[in-house]
Scaffold this active site. Structure first.
Site, mmCIF file in Angstrom:
data_model
loop_
_atom_site.group_PDB
_atom_site.id
_atom_site.type_symbol
_atom_site.label_atom_id
_atom_site.label_comp_id
_atom_site.label_asym_id
_atom_site.label_seq_id
_atom_site.Cartn_x
_atom_site.Cartn_y
_atom_site.Cartn_z
ATOM 1 N N TRP A 1 81.667 42.106 10.059
ATOM 2 C CA TRP A 1 80.827 42.378 10.037
ATOM 3 C C TRP A 1 80.758 43.746 10.454
ATOM 4 C CZ3 TRP A 1 78.993 45.004 14.720
ATOM 5 C CH2 TRP A 1 77.746 44.916 14.916
ATOM 6 N N SER B 1 88.021 40.766 10.015
ATOM 7 C CA SER B 1 87.791 40.724 11.044
ATOM 8 C C SER B 1 87.517 38.695 10.723
ATOM 9 C CB SER B 1 87.088 42.029 11.079
ATOM 10 O OG SER B 1 86.004 41.838 12.270
ATOM 11 N N THR B 2 85.425 39.333 11.257
ATOM 12 C CA THR B 2 84.521 37.964 10.986
ATOM 13 C C THR B 2 85.104 37.152 9.911
ATOM 14 O OG1 THR B 2 82.593 39.265 12.460
ATOM 15 C CG2 THR B 2 82.472 36.686 10.675
ATOM 16 N N HIS C 1 91.797 49.132 13.086
ATOM 17 C CA HIS C 1 90.553 47.439 12.831
ATOM 18 C C HIS C 1 90.626 47.324 11.579
ATOM 19 C CE1 HIS C 1 88.519 44.233 13.034
ATOM 20 N NE2 HIS C 1 87.221 44.356 12.663
ATOM 21 N N ASP D 1 94.421 47.971 17.568
ATOM 22 C CA ASP D 1 93.048 47.696 16.991
ATOM 23 C C ASP D 1 91.768 47.718 18.051
ATOM 24 O OD1 ASP D 1 90.895 46.306 16.534
ATOM 25 O OD2 ASP D 1 92.183 44.970 15.044
ATOM 26 N N ALA E 1 92.944 41.701 10.694
ATOM 27 C CA ALA E 1 92.559 42.097 12.046
ATOM 28 C C ALA E 1 91.675 41.040 12.663
ATOM 29 C CB ALA E 1 92.352 43.451 11.913
#
Length: 276
Positions: A31, A97-98, A256, A227, A122
């Site tokens: 994101w 991430s997302t 991150h 992160d 991450a």
């Protein structure tokens, strides 16, 4: 490059590079970015003989700026639409991430695809927000504030994130790259404000615990211990424990956005995992 139209009429943009008969790696972005965030990985794996695919999540990048469907079920089903369109069942899936949450939910939800391996980097699972059963999570106020900043001044907000915590550029001695900062901003501003606003709920409040428990394939969990976006202790560490066949690789001091700032290390480790 091309588009696939989902069952609910959303056009999903994708990139598809490399030999048709090569092992496929499907990348899932974070994101509020786009497939472009995987440039360093896609070029690397293309040069190593792989076929590489990446798509823009609905409401992100070049995909349709629809107002609804910004949840993990729709995200996973959109992935399935790309996979079916390209005939890339059996690809290795890699998410940041997302995108890591999207990978986990896709594998658990679409068991018709024989995914052999996956890697989450991450990533947001198992659950970001603090609840009674997840006391180590971040308070909901943190995510409410992200939504408020997005609504108030998205352009400034999308500069401050990469210029600060996303890549660790707010740490002492850091050497910020203006190109990386503005590329993050460019990708974010291409997308739909409504999709990004709703996406904050999707990545912070989706509980991936059962998905993780039900995945038996080898999954590499890669996470930096510095992160500042998705805290290591309540994400990578817990995800690796919940997975049936998870391997945790911890990176000392990595931020991150380590697939970009530490691409050489991340790419080499991904290659070793995929070929191993």
């Amino acid at each position: 490059m091309g588009y696939v139209t989902t069952k609910d009429g959303v056009e999903i943009f994708y990139k598809d590079w490399g030999p048709r008969d090569a092992q496929v790696i499907h990348f899932h972005h974070g994101w509020p970015l786009s497939a472009d965030d995987w440039d360093a990985q896609m070029l690397f794996f293309l040069a190593n003989g792989f076929r590489v695919v990446a798509h823009d999540r609905r409401g992100h990048g070049r995909s349709s700026q629809v107002w609804d469907g910004h949840d993990m079920d729709h995200y996973a089903d959109d992935v399935a639409a790309v996979v079916q369109h390209l005939g890339t069942q059996g690809a290795v899936h890699v998410g940041h991430s997302t995108g890591g949450g999207e990978v986990v939910h896709y594998i658990a939800r679409h068991r018709e695809d024989p995914v052999p391996k996956a890697a989450i980097i991450a990533a947001v699972p198992p659950l970001m927000v603090k609840t009674a059963s997840n006391p180590g999570g971040l308070p909901k106020d943190v995510f409410d504030d992200l939504q408020a900043q997005l609504a108030a001044n998205r352009a400034q907000f999308y500069h401050d994130i990469p210029a600060g915590p996303f890549y660790g550029y707010n740490r002492p001695g850091a050497k910020p790259s203006e190109g990386i900062i503005w590329n993050w901003w460019r990708q974010g501003m291409m997308g739909c404000a409504k999709a990004h606003y709703d996406g904050i709920v999707a990545f912070s409040q989706t509980d991936f615990t059962e998905d993780l428990k039900n995945i038996a394939i080898p999954v590499l969990v890669m996470h930096g211990d510095d992160d500042q976006i998705v805290p290591y202790e309540n994400s990578g560490l817990l995800s690796a424990k919940l997975l049936q066949n998870g391997t945790l690789k911890t990176y000392s001091g990595f931020p991150h956005g380590m697939p970009t700032t530490q691409a050489d290390t991340i790419n080499a480790d991904l290659l070793a995992f995929i070929r191993g």
